[in-house]
Design a protein around this motif. Structure first.
Motif, PDB file in Angstrom:
ATOM      1  N   ARG A  60       3.285  -7.551  -7.970  1.00  0.00           N
ATOM      2  CA  ARG A  60       4.622  -6.970  -7.813  1.00  0.00           C
ATOM      3  C   ARG A  60       4.640  -6.196  -6.513  1.00  0.00           C
ATOM      4  O   ARG A  60       3.606  -5.961  -5.902  1.00  0.00           O
ATOM      5  CB  ARG A  60       4.942  -6.042  -8.978  1.00  0.00           C
ATOM      6  N   LYS A  61       5.821  -5.762  -6.116  1.00  0.00           N
ATOM      7  CA  LYS A  61       5.948  -4.995  -4.870  1.00  0.00           C
ATOM      8  C   LYS A  61       5.440  -3.576  -5.061  1.00  0.00           C
ATOM      9  O   LYS A  61       5.515  -3.022  -6.142  1.00  0.00           O
ATOM     10  CB  LYS A  61       7.409  -4.955  -4.423  1.00  0.00           C
ATOM     11  N   GLY A  62       4.941  -3.044  -3.963  1.00  0.00           N
ATOM     12  CA  GLY A  62       4.523  -1.652  -3.950  1.00  0.00           C
ATOM     13  C   GLY A  62       3.020  -1.487  -3.787  1.00  0.00           C
ATOM     14  O   GLY A  62       2.239  -2.115  -4.484  1.00  0.00           O
ATOM     15  N   VAL A  63       2.648  -0.647  -2.842  1.00  0.00           N
ATOM     16  CA  VAL A  63       1.241  -0.398  -2.541  1.00  0.00           C
ATOM     17  C   VAL A  63       0.550   0.274  -3.726  1.00  0.00           C
ATOM     18  O   VAL A  63      -0.569  -0.091  -4.088  1.00  0.00           O
ATOM     19  CB  VAL A  63       1.098   0.482  -1.268  1.00  0.00           C
ATOM     20  N   LEU A  64       1.211   1.228  -4.349  1.00  0.00           N
ATOM     21  CA  LEU A  64       0.620   1.934  -5.479  1.00  0.00           C
ATOM     22  C   LEU A  64       0.326   0.972  -6.631  1.00  0.00           C
ATOM     23  O   LEU A  64      -0.745   1.048  -7.243  1.00  0.00           O
ATOM     24  CB  LEU A  64       1.552   3.056  -5.940  1.00  0.00           C
ATOM     25  N   TYR A  65       1.239   0.065  -6.887  1.00  0.00           N
ATOM     26  CA  TYR A  65       1.016  -0.918  -7.947  1.00  0.00           C
ATOM     27  C   TYR A  65      -0.177  -1.826  -7.603  1.00  0.00           C
ATOM     28  O   TYR A  65      -0.987  -2.148  -8.473  1.00  0.00           O
ATOM     29  CB  TYR A  65       2.254  -1.768  -8.209  1.00  0.00           C
ATOM     30  N   GLU A  66      -0.298  -2.237  -6.344  1.00  0.00           N
ATOM     31  CA  GLU A  66      -1.418  -3.086  -5.925  1.00  0.00           C
ATOM     32  C   GLU A  66      -2.758  -2.364  -6.113  1.00  0.00           C
ATOM     33  O   GLU A  66      -3.729  -2.961  -6.564  1.00  0.00           O
ATOM     34  CB  GLU A  66      -1.262  -3.522  -4.466  1.00  0.00           C
ATOM     35  N   VAL A  67      -2.799  -1.094  -5.782  1.00  0.00           N
ATOM     36  CA  VAL A  67      -4.025  -0.316  -5.984  1.00  0.00           C
ATOM     37  C   VAL A  67      -4.345  -0.262  -7.474  1.00  0.00           C
ATOM     38  O   VAL A  67      -5.495  -0.467  -7.885  1.00  0.00           O
ATOM     39  CB  VAL A  67      -3.879   1.112  -5.392  1.00  0.00           C
ATOM     40  N   PHE A  68      -3.341  -0.006  -8.315  1.00  0.00           N
ATOM     41  CA  PHE A  68      -3.527   0.023  -9.770  1.00  0.00           C
ATOM     42  C   PHE A  68      -4.005  -1.333 -10.282  1.00  0.00           C
ATOM     43  O   PHE A  68      -4.965  -1.417 -11.054  1.00  0.00           O
ATOM     44  CB  PHE A  68      -2.212   0.420 -10.456  1.00  0.00           C
ATOM     45  N   ARG A  69      -3.335  -2.384  -9.852  1.00  0.00           N
ATOM     46  CA  ARG A  69      -3.623  -3.744 -10.321  1.00  0.00           C
ATOM     47  C   ARG A  69      -5.072  -4.145 -10.018  1.00  0.00           C
ATOM     48  O   ARG A  69      -5.783  -4.653 -10.889  1.00  0.00           O
ATOM     49  CB  ARG A  69      -2.621  -4.682  -9.639  1.00  0.00           C
ATOM     50  N   TRP A  70      -5.513  -3.904  -8.788  1.00  0.00           N
ATOM     51  CA  TRP A  70      -6.877  -4.275  -8.413  1.00  0.00           C
ATOM     52  C   TRP A  70      -7.917  -3.335  -9.015  1.00  0.00           C
ATOM     53  O   TRP A  70      -9.011  -3.770  -9.381  1.00  0.00           O
ATOM     54  CB  TRP A  70      -7.028  -4.371  -6.896  1.00  0.00           C
ATOM     55  N   SER A  71      -7.599  -2.067  -9.166  1.00  0.00           N
ATOM     56  CA  SER A  71      -8.526  -1.128  -9.815  1.00  0.00           C
ATOM     57  C   SER A  71      -8.746  -1.532 -11.264  1.00  0.00           C
ATOM     58  O   SER A  71      -9.891  -1.567 -11.742  1.00  0.00           O
ATOM     59  CB  SER A  71      -7.983   0.308  -9.754  1.00  0.00           C
TER      60      SER A  71
END
Length: 182
Positions: A60-71
């Protein structure tokens, strides 16, 4: 024997072909670590010896979500590696955005736990293949480290194998398996 295949949301058609071949293997259980997908084509391949583990959340869009998703993905992956019965880890893809991290993570974490590592080299790096030994005289240090730790490397062709050998990767650990047809 149990094998974990780290696939992580790449091409669906390639995964479909790969799992179709795994389905025919007797006496081997495959755990396929993948992403959440909308497609139902893979559900028809699930069987007694194949299980899909959807560790990577939908993008999904958003840097914070990408950090959450990969973590969350790496937390799930770490627990799987520690607690699963898999003795072999087949790594299909390395995430290019964080390749240095993945090279180190897989090189040391899997080896500390005495797991066998099989890595499929889809390509080395476009620049290395296109400029063979001109501008790129060596593989990225983390890739060299990673390739030195894997037990077996699968290459799709002799050109990639010879390039790896030129970069001081042991020839006897590289096996050529040509692409099939999906």
């Amino acid at each position: 024997m149990q094998v974990t295949v780290i696939y992580c949301g790449h091409q669906l058609d390639y995964l479909y072909g790969l799992v179709s071949g795994f389905k025919k293997q007797k006496g081997v259980i495959f755990k396929i670590i993948d992403a959440e997908r909308d497609e139902n084509r893979l559900s028809e391949l699930a069987s007694d010896n194949i299980e899909f583990l959807k560790f990577l959340k939908t993008k999904r869009k958003g840097v914070l979500y990408e950090v959450f998703r990969w973590s969350l993905y790496y937390i799930r992956l770490t627990f799987h590696i520690i607690f699963s019965k898999s003795s072999v880890y087949h790594i299909e893809w390395i995430n290019r955005k964080i390749d240095v991290f993945e090279h180190i993570y897989f090189s040391f974490f899997l080896k500390i736990l005495r797991k066998k590592i099989i890595f499929k080299v889809h390509d080395i790096d476009t620049n290395i293949l296109l400029h063979h030994n001109k501008d790129y005289k060596e593989l990225k240090w983390s890739m060299r480290l990673f390739l030195s730790k894997v037990d077996s490397i699968i290459s799709h062709n002799s050109y990639v194998k010879s390039t790896l050998v030129d970069f001081k990767i042991k020839s006897e650990k590289i096996h050529i398996i040509a692409h099939g047809i999906n």
